[in-house]
Each structure stands twice: as structure tokens, then as C-alpha cells.
Design an enzyme around this catalytic site. Structure first.
Site, short mmCIF file in Angstrom:
data_model
loop_
_atom_site.label_atom_id
_atom_site.label_comp_id
_atom_site.label_asym_id
_atom_site.label_seq_id
_atom_site.Cartn_x
_atom_site.Cartn_y
_atom_site.Cartn_z
N ARG A 115 78.18 68.33 40.42
CA ARG A 115 77.74 66.91 40.29
C ARG A 115 76.98 66.40 41.51
NH1 ARG A 115 82.75 66.35 37.48
NH2 ARG A 115 82.28 66.32 35.25
N LYS A 137 61.81 63.41 43.85
CA LYS A 137 61.70 63.99 42.51
C LYS A 137 62.06 65.47 42.60
CE LYS A 137 58.03 61.45 40.13
NZ LYS A 137 56.65 61.58 39.61
N GLU A 179 46.14 66.92 47.51
CA GLU A 179 47.05 65.76 47.47
C GLU A 179 46.74 64.80 48.64
OE1 GLU A 179 48.79 65.22 44.87
OE2 GLU A 179 49.60 67.10 44.05
N LYS A 217 52.46 58.21 50.80
CA LYS A 217 53.35 58.54 49.67
C LYS A 217 54.67 57.77 49.80
CE LYS A 217 55.60 61.63 46.68
NZ LYS A 217 55.76 62.93 46.08
N GLU A 227 59.94 55.35 39.68
CA GLU A 227 58.68 55.39 38.92
C GLU A 227 58.67 54.52 37.65
OE1 GLU A 227 56.25 59.07 39.22
OE2 GLU A 227 56.21 58.94 37.04
N ARG A 231 54.71 53.51 41.46
CA ARG A 231 54.78 54.94 41.84
C ARG A 231 53.91 55.80 40.92
NH1 ARG A 231 59.87 58.86 43.56
NH2 ARG A 231 58.57 60.70 43.73
N ASN A 235 50.31 59.66 40.34
CA ASN A 235 50.00 60.67 39.31
C ASN A 235 48.50 60.74 39.00
OD1 ASN A 235 52.66 61.61 38.72
ND2 ASN A 235 53.05 59.61 37.80
N HIS A 238 46.98 63.88 37.63
CA HIS A 238 48.08 64.77 37.24
C HIS A 238 48.29 64.87 35.73
CE1 HIS A 238 48.88 64.83 41.49
NE2 HIS A 238 49.90 65.64 41.33
N HIS A 242 48.51 68.56 35.19
CA HIS A 242 49.71 69.22 34.67
C HIS A 242 49.39 69.97 33.37
CE1 HIS A 242 52.94 66.73 37.01
NE2 HIS A 242 52.47 67.75 37.71
N HIS A 257 48.76 74.42 42.07
CA HIS A 257 48.93 73.02 41.65
C HIS A 257 47.71 72.19 42.08
CE1 HIS A 257 51.13 69.33 40.70
NE2 HIS A 257 50.83 68.86 41.91
N1 NAD Z 1 58.43 66.69 43.57
C1 NAD Z 1 57.23 66.21 43.78
O1 NAD Z 1 57.05 65.03 44.06
C2 NAD Z 1 56.03 67.12 43.72
C3 NAD Z 1 54.78 66.68 44.14
C4 NAD Z 1 53.71 67.57 44.11
C5 NAD Z 1 53.89 68.86 43.65
N2 NAD Z 1 55.13 69.26 43.22
C6 NAD Z 1 55.35 70.62 42.76
O2 NAD Z 1 55.11 71.51 43.84
C7 NAD Z 1 54.77 72.79 43.32
C8 NAD Z 1 53.59 73.35 44.09
O3 NAD Z 1 53.99 73.49 45.43
P1 NAD Z 1 53.22 74.47 46.43
O4 NAD Z 1 51.78 74.28 46.27
O5 NAD Z 1 53.84 74.29 47.75
O6 NAD Z 1 53.50 75.90 45.79
P2 NAD Z 1 54.56 77.06 46.08
O7 NAD Z 1 55.88 76.56 46.46
O8 NAD Z 1 54.47 77.96 44.89
O9 NAD Z 1 53.92 77.81 47.34
C9 NAD Z 1 52.66 78.41 47.21
C10 NAD Z 1 52.67 79.88 47.70
O10 NAD Z 1 52.70 79.88 49.12
C11 NAD Z 1 53.77 80.72 49.59
N3 NAD Z 1 54.19 80.15 50.86
C12 NAD Z 1 54.84 78.98 51.05
N4 NAD Z 1 54.91 78.71 52.36
C13 NAD Z 1 54.31 79.73 53.01
C14 NAD Z 1 54.03 79.99 54.37
N5 NAD Z 1 54.35 79.12 55.34
N6 NAD Z 1 53.40 81.13 54.67
C15 NAD Z 1 53.01 82.01 53.70
N7 NAD Z 1 53.21 81.79 52.38
C16 NAD Z 1 53.86 80.66 52.05
C17 NAD Z 1 54.79 80.66 48.49
O11 NAD Z 1 55.66 81.76 48.54
C18 NAD Z 1 53.90 80.67 47.26
O12 NAD Z 1 53.48 81.99 46.98
C19 NAD Z 1 54.48 72.61 41.84
O13 NAD Z 1 55.57 73.09 41.10
C20 NAD Z 1 54.39 71.11 41.69
O14 NAD Z 1 54.76 70.67 40.41
C21 NAD Z 1 56.19 68.43 43.26
#
Ligand code: NAD
Length: 357
Positions: A115, A137, A179, A217, A227, A231, A235, A238, A242, A257
Site C-alpha cells: 500500500r 506521475k 521537453e 514544470k 491534473e 497541469r 501535455n 503528447h 503518445h 519519447h
Molecule cells: N512521469 C512523467 O511525468 C513523465 C514525463 C515525461 C516522460 N515520461 C516517461 O519517461 C519515459 C522516457 O524516459 P527516458 O527518455 O528517460 O527513457 P529511458 O528511461 O528508456 O532511457 C533511455 C535510454 O537511456 C539509457 N540510459 C539512461 N540513463 C543513462 C546514462 N546516464 N547513460 C547511458 N545510458 C543511459 C536507458 O537505459 C535507456 O536505454 C517514457 O516512458 C515516458 O512516458 C514520464
């Protein structure tokens, strides 16, 4: 870079994040601590923590494969099982060491395990530093639909260590910059100017863009943590973005992404002109910035029907209407804008022709 204290009850540590992490861990009295990372972040970033943080070498490790195709319930069950195996109880902490996939999924796993247990985020991609790790989120994809499972749960702290960007692929930096540009487009002309200056001539450095992007942000999230209103402005790009990510996930292909959102921001700029009277010159400006400096995804005419099908299940929709977060001008978001399938098709075609001509 000063630390940022959020009104949501946690600090974003920027000034001396490793010392702050040590201090946080040694003063918190957690019964167990586990670190969640993917193959890349545990190889590239954990050694840095082990070197400088007195605490991290004593934590249990949970490693998953990298990539969006792992952000799902099956992998999450594996994470919960490992947490159980390591004996994590309600007084335990999960450290999410990774990009947005890790902070989304680790936040979800922690917020639902017994929980809800505490977690902190140590983002390792630019995208996670300025966006995914901030705002509470958490999420998993369900049947290729982005983030259809999730909670709003804030971490106990966020530790920004820009050194991690050193091992990140250049394309992943561009993904994060998408972003950063979005934050400028929805809220802050000066930040947009600084970001474009970095993209054109490398000054100011990318590390210097991080605090202001976080502040934009956080400021929006603090006004509307769950949201219900403003907020949604975050998006922008997005709804289409998405859908593009979901389309590629369903085909078993991975795209970044930021690439999906970069294309989404172009399509949604056209919709902004159609629906919110955004000036044609602003749309042209967005059409200049994105293909020149970012890495927009590849979209073809054959994808349109599938993309619209994915948009029909976007989380912002109500009453079976596809809702967008658009711009009435640069710096001024417009939320809850309904667009018809015909309008979306027209905007998608405009972008597809732009890249083909
Ligand atoms: N919660 C939120 O508010 C929010 C906002 C924006 C995006 N997201 C989510 O975030 C995700 C995308 O995140 P991302 O772009 O960080 O992708 P990711 O976490 O997949 O990382 C991208 C790649 O980089 C590698 N990597 C990470 N850090 C590294 C480093 N320091 N050195 C070498 N390699 C490294 C990872 O292993 C992966 O292969 C999506 O799922 C998206 O929906 C969430």
C-alpha cells in the site's frame, strides 16, 4: 545551482546532490534500501554513486532490461517479487536510478507495494531530470497504451546529478531537449531563447538549462498536482506523441519519447492554429525549430487511422471526444480543446507533406 524546495513536500537537490543523498539516507532510518535500475544505468551510473556515496554500496539491486517495452505489469510483478525477496517492509525505501522508464515504473512499484513505501528518484537522462522524475506521475503502459496504469505519488526527494549525462547517447540528449523546448513553448520565452541558443551554439551549456526547466514544470504541477486543469498544459505535443509511441510499441519497434513528442508538437502547432488562432508565424517558428534541432519521429500516411485509434483512448479525453492541450500563442497554453478526426487528419497530413516535399 540552489536546491529547490517544493510545496509538495520534497526537495529537488541540485547543489551538492551526492552529499545530500548521503545525508538523506543516513538520517532517514529506513529498514531496507533497494536500488532499481536498468542494465545501462546500473553499469554507467551506479559505479559513480558507489564511488562518492557512502550508502549506495550497501543497497540491494533490482535490475531490469532497458526500454519502453519493459514498462509494463509483467516486469513490475518481477520488481514487486524482488522487493518481497529482499524483505522490503513498509519502512523501506526504493531508489529509482534511471531514465523516465525507471522513475515511472519504480514510482508505481513503490507506491503500490504494501500500500505504498517511500521512494526517491535519481534521474540519469536529461528527459527524466527535467520532466519524468518531477511531478509525481508514476505509470505503466497497458496493451501498448501509454501510462494507462499509474498513481499520483511524489518521491521523498529528487537528486539531480548532471555528470550522468556524460554517458548518455547524443540522441537521448535530444530526446530530453524536446521537453526542455516544450517547457519554453508553453510557459517561458526566456527559457526558450536560452534553449535555442544552446541548440545553435552550445551556450549556455545543457546543465545550465536544467534548473529553469525543472522550475517551469514544478510551478505548473504545484498549482494542479492531480491534473484537473492547468497541469494539462504540460501535455502539449503528447496526445499525438503518445499515439506515435503506442503505434511503434505495438509494432515491436522502439522510438524515443522525445522523438514522438517532437513530431506531436508540430502536429499540435497546426491544430493550435486551426482551433486556438495561434499566429501562422508562430507555427512556422515551431516548424523551424523542431526539424532543425530535435529528432522528430517518422510518420507516414498509412499510420493515420491507427494513430487516431490510439488517440481515442488518450487519458485526457472525456465523453468520447479527443482532447488536446494546445497553444493560443507561444507561452500561452490552451487546454481541453476538442479536435475532430478530420481536423487531426488534416494536421497530420500537413506534417507528413512538410517532411516529404
Ligand atoms: N512521469 C512523467 O511525468 C513523465 C514525463 C515525461 C516522460 N515520461 C516517461 O519517461 C519515459 C522516457 O524516459 P527516458 O527518455 O528517460 O527513457 P529511458 O528511461 O528508456 O532511457 C533511455 C535510454 O537511456 C539509457 N540510459 C539512461 N540513463 C543513462 C546514462 N546516464 N547513460 C547511458 N545510458 C543511459 C536507458 O537505459 C535507456 O536505454 C517514457 O516512458 C515516458 O512516458 C514520464
Amino acid at each position: 545551482m540552489n536546491d529547490i524546495q517544493s510545496s509538495l513536500g520534497y526537495t529537488i537537490f541540485l547543489e551538492d546532490p551526492i552529499a545530500s543523498l548521503d545525508n538523506f539516507l543516513s538520517s532517514s532510518n529506513y529498514s531496507k534500501v533497494a536500488i532499481l535500475g536498468d542494465t545501462h544505468t546500473l553499469a554507467e551510473c551506479l559505479p559513480y554513486l558507489n564511488l562518492y556515496s557512502s550508502y549506495s554500496s550497501t543497497c540491494d539491486l533490482i535490475e531490469i532490461d532497458p526500454g519502453e517495452d519493459n514498462k509494463n505489469i509483467d516486469i513490475c510483478i518481477g520488481i514487486w517479487s524482488m522487493m518481497q525477496e529482499f524483505g522490503l517492509d513498509r519502512n523501506s525505501l526504493l531508489i529509482n536510478l534511471g531514465g523516465g522508464v525507471i522513475s515511472d515504473m519504480g514510482g508505481f512499484a513503490a507506491s503500490t507495494y504494501m500500500r505504498g513505501i517511500d521512494f526517491i528518484n535519481i534521474p540519469t537522462t536529461l528527459l527524466a531530470m527535467v520532466d519524468a522524475s518531477i511531478g509525481g506521475k508514476t505509470g505503466l503502459d497497458l496493451q501498448h497504451y501509454k501510462n494507462h496504469l499509474g498513481t499520483f505519488t511524489h518521491p521523498k526527494g529528487i537528486f539531480i546529478i548532471p555528470e550522468f549525462l556524460g554517458s548518455l547517447h547524443e540522441l537521448e540528449i535530444k530526446s530530453g531537449l524536446t521537453e526542455v523546448v516544450k517547457h519554453g513553448l508553453i510557459a517561458d520565452h526566456l527559457h526558450l531563447r536560452d534553449t535555442l541558443s544552446y541548440l545553435s551554439n552550445g551556450l549556455p551549456g545543457v546543465n545550465e538549462l536544467i534548473p529553469q526547466s525543472i522550475k517551469i514544470k514544478l510551478d505548473i504541477v504545484e498549482q494542479d498536482p492531480t491534473e484537473k486543469g492547468i497541469r494539462k498544459a504540460l501535455n502539449y505535443g503528447h496526445t499525438v506523441g503518445h499515439a506515435i509511441e503506442s503505434y511503434y510499441l505495438a509494432k515491436g519497434k522502439l522510438i524515443m519519447h522525445g522523438s514522438a513528442v517532437a513530431y506531436g508538437m508540430m502536429v499540435e502547432a497546426v491544430l493550435s492554429e486551426m482551433k486556438c488562432c495561434m499566429k501562422t508565424e508562430d507555427v512556422k517558428y515551431i516548424f523551424e525549430i523542431i526539424p532543425n534541432h530535435l529528432e522528430p519521429a517518422k510518420v507516414t500516411q498509412e499510420m493515420i487511422l491507427d494513430l487516431i485509434d490510439f488517440m481515442k483512448l488518450d487519458k485526457k479525453n472525456t465523453d468520447d471526444l479527443i482532447k488536446f492541450s494546445l497553444l493560443s500563442e507561444i507561452g500561452k497554453p490552451a487546454i481541453n480543446i476538442t479536435c475532430t478526426e478530420e481536423e487531426i487528419t488534416e494536421a497530420l497530413l500537413k506534417c507528413i507533406h512538410y517532411f516529404n516535399d
